[in-house]
Design an enzyme around this catalytic site. Structure first.
Site: not given
Ligand code: G6Q
Length: 545
Positions: A212, A218, A273-274, A359, A390, A510
């Site tokens: 986003k 990462e 994001g989620r 989250e 198991h 972070k």
């Molecule tokens: C989800 C969070 C988080 C996010 C990641 C990736 O609800 O906001 O998991 O999706 O940190 O972020 P970017 O899409 O900005 O790389």
């Protein structure tokens, strides 16, 4: 920040107090008694919705419990809050954003307004562009830099830009084009990139950089590594545009990376994001299963959105699951909840729900910024059955903790072999029966078990479960299931009065990691600002690396 939702405090509500009094009675009841008294509950405490059947009779509840819980949901204004979310109110107050993942799968002709503007034309436009792109990849019309067909698609993203699509691609593998390999790289651990690209031909590989913000450490590290991996083989900068596309809101950063802006698929700040699987973040899923099947998944999401908004609480799936979670979390003091899909294809379902739930509701201040005086989000965990049986089911059956569990099973799978599915489902049904009713001492003694062993072989039972039995693991059902859990989390967030759509708790680590990286790179830097433990560990790492 408005204070409207904070009064009265949850635990002073009369509905809460009524539940507390009722709990004192219910904590002495057992599932064995409840079924003996009321054998019809197995057909009454159910919701039969299209394609998805919920049996919640194996819970430590009576009709009275459910009525009290429904009153709580009504008093907290759960459905009104859902209406506000779906109407585009800025309910994510700490980030001053609307929360409109439901617009992404709005299959009706109804407009969805944000700041006086209908967002639906833009949503449809992105979906159409994604569809056209997915078709070009699937038919081979889109060629790599050397003219070769794309056979591998690798999504680079993390968190919300990884877990949802990775889970869905695996869940719907029975519908995927077998000529295409769709993979995911998320971890900044270089092992992940290496293992996902090993043996692949860069000329046949396309990367989707899903971020986003397009700044996540990462993802950008993996994307840069992917770029070098490609250019080492193809030796021409212009190849980047044929082998990289982006899913992002950050146009400038995408362009700087070398990705053609025409191959950027956008989304909006009102998509968390989620909650972004139905946005362009779902592109790898669409490439794998095709735009039509992806549309069926959106239909499933939309059907659950309507169900949530329009069904009375007494038959409302997310409301019922949310309330039962509150019942165990806040009254029985259960700390965790297990999600146990009897489907190997749902191997990553619990991981997706972990992010979604933990989250969203892993908060300990309420919407007015005061410390909550009650438990909020539970620890969510799980693995597919039968493997879990198991491994950790021992603790659920005979351990000292209460672990409410959701069992998810399917009448049919898109593909199976021999009689595997009947065996899988026999286990699925057996486990909830065993958990609820156990094996009493009398039955163990009657089997002639040696006296000393009797206590070890007794199963107390009384372990609550929900059973979700769906018709088939298809795209629409997956959509319904994911939306069901999204809204369950929403229900609980409203009741606990926390903001479910921010995630400030991920920020601190972070920032510290950024500073520590500088200290790793420059051994001359002083570590005095750190605590004694972190400084010593850092020194050891510097010396040992
Ligand atoms: C989800 C969070 C988080 C996010 C990641 C990736 O609800 O906001 O998991 O999706 O940190 O972020 P970017 O899409 O900005 O790389």
């Amino acid at each position: 920040m408005t204070k409207r939702s904070c009064s009265p405090r949850l635990t002073s509500r009369p509905e809460w107090k009524a539940l507390q009094a009722h709990y004192r009675v219910m904590k002495r009841r057992t599932l064995r008694d409840l079924f003996a008294e009321d054998p019809g509950r197995g057909r009454r405490l159910v919701v039969d919705s299209p394609g998805l059947y919920l049996d919640y009779s194996k819970n430590l509840v009576t009709d009275e419990t459910m009525q009290l819980l429904f009153r709580l949901a009504e008093a907290c204004g759960v459905i009104e809050s859902a209406g506000r979310m779906m109407a585009g109110d800025r309910i994510n107050e700490t980030e001053n954003r609307a929360v409109l993942h439901t617009a992404l799968r709005n299959r009706s002709n109804r407009p969805v307004m944000v700041d006086g503007q209908d967002v639906m034309p833009a949503v449809r436009e992105v979906l159409d562009r994604m569809g056209a792109f997915a078709r070009r990849i699937r038919t081979g019309e889109w060629k790599g830099h050397t003219g070769r067909r794309i056979r591998n698609v690798i999504n680079i993203g993390i968190g919300g830009s990884d877990l949802g699509p990775a889970m869905a691609c695996q869940a719907l593998q029975g519908y995927a084009d077998p000529a295409l390999s769709v993979r995911f790289v998320s971890n900044v651990d270089g092992t992940h990139f290496l293992e996902q690209t090993r043996g692949l031909d860069p000329a046949e590989t396309l990367f989707i950089v899903a971020s986003k913000t397009f700044t996540t450490q990462e993802t950008m590290t993996n994307a840069e590594t992917a770029r070098r991996w490609l250019l080492q083989a193809l030796r021409d900068e212009t190849a980047v545009a044929r082998h990289f596309v982006a899913v992002s809101t950050n146009t400038d950063a995408v362009r700087k990376f070398g990705i053609d802006p025409a191959n950027r698929f956008g989304f909006w700040d009102w998509v968390g994001g989620r909650y972004s699987l139905c946005s362009a973040i779902g592109l790898p899923v669409m490439v794998a299963i095709g735009p039509e099947r992806f549309g069926e998944m959106l239909d499933g999401f939309h059907a659950m959105d309507r169900h949530f908004l329009e069904t009375p609480v007494q038959r409302n799936l997310p409301v019922i699951l949310g309330l039962l979670g509150v019942w165990y979390n806040n009254f029985f003091k259960a700390e965790t909840t297990a999600v146990l899909p009897y489907s190997q294809a749902l191997a990553r379902f619990a991981a997706h729900l972990q992010q979604l739930d933990m989250e969203s509701n892993g908060k300990s201040v309420d919407r007015a910024g005061r410390h909550v005086g009650w438990q909020t989000g539970p620890v969510v965990w799980g693995e597919p059955g039968t493997n879990g049986q198991h491994a950790f089911y021992q603790l659920i059956h005979q351990g000292s903790k209460m672990i409410p569990a959701d069992f998810i099973g399917f009448c049919r799978l898109p593909e199976t072999v021999g009689d595997h599915h009947d065996k899988l489902m026999a286990n699925f049904l057996a486990q909830t029966e065993a958990l609820a009713f156990g094996k009493p001492r009398t039955a163990v003694v009657a089997e002639g078990v040696k006296r000393a062993l009797v206590p070890h072989k007794v199963f107390d039972g009384n372990h609550p479960t929900n059973t979700l039995l769906a018709d088939c693991l298809d795209p629409a059902t997956l959509g319904r299931l994911v939306a069901l859990y999204e809204h369950k989390v929403f229900v609980q967030g409203v009741i606990w009065n926390v903001f479910s759509f921010d995630q400030w708790g991920v920020e601190l680590g972070k920032v510290l990691a950024g500073r520590i990286l500088e200290e790793i790179r420059d051994p001359a830097r002083s570590l005095d600002a750190h605590d004694g433990s972190t400084a010593a560990l850092l020194e050891r790492y510097r010396a040992g690396k």
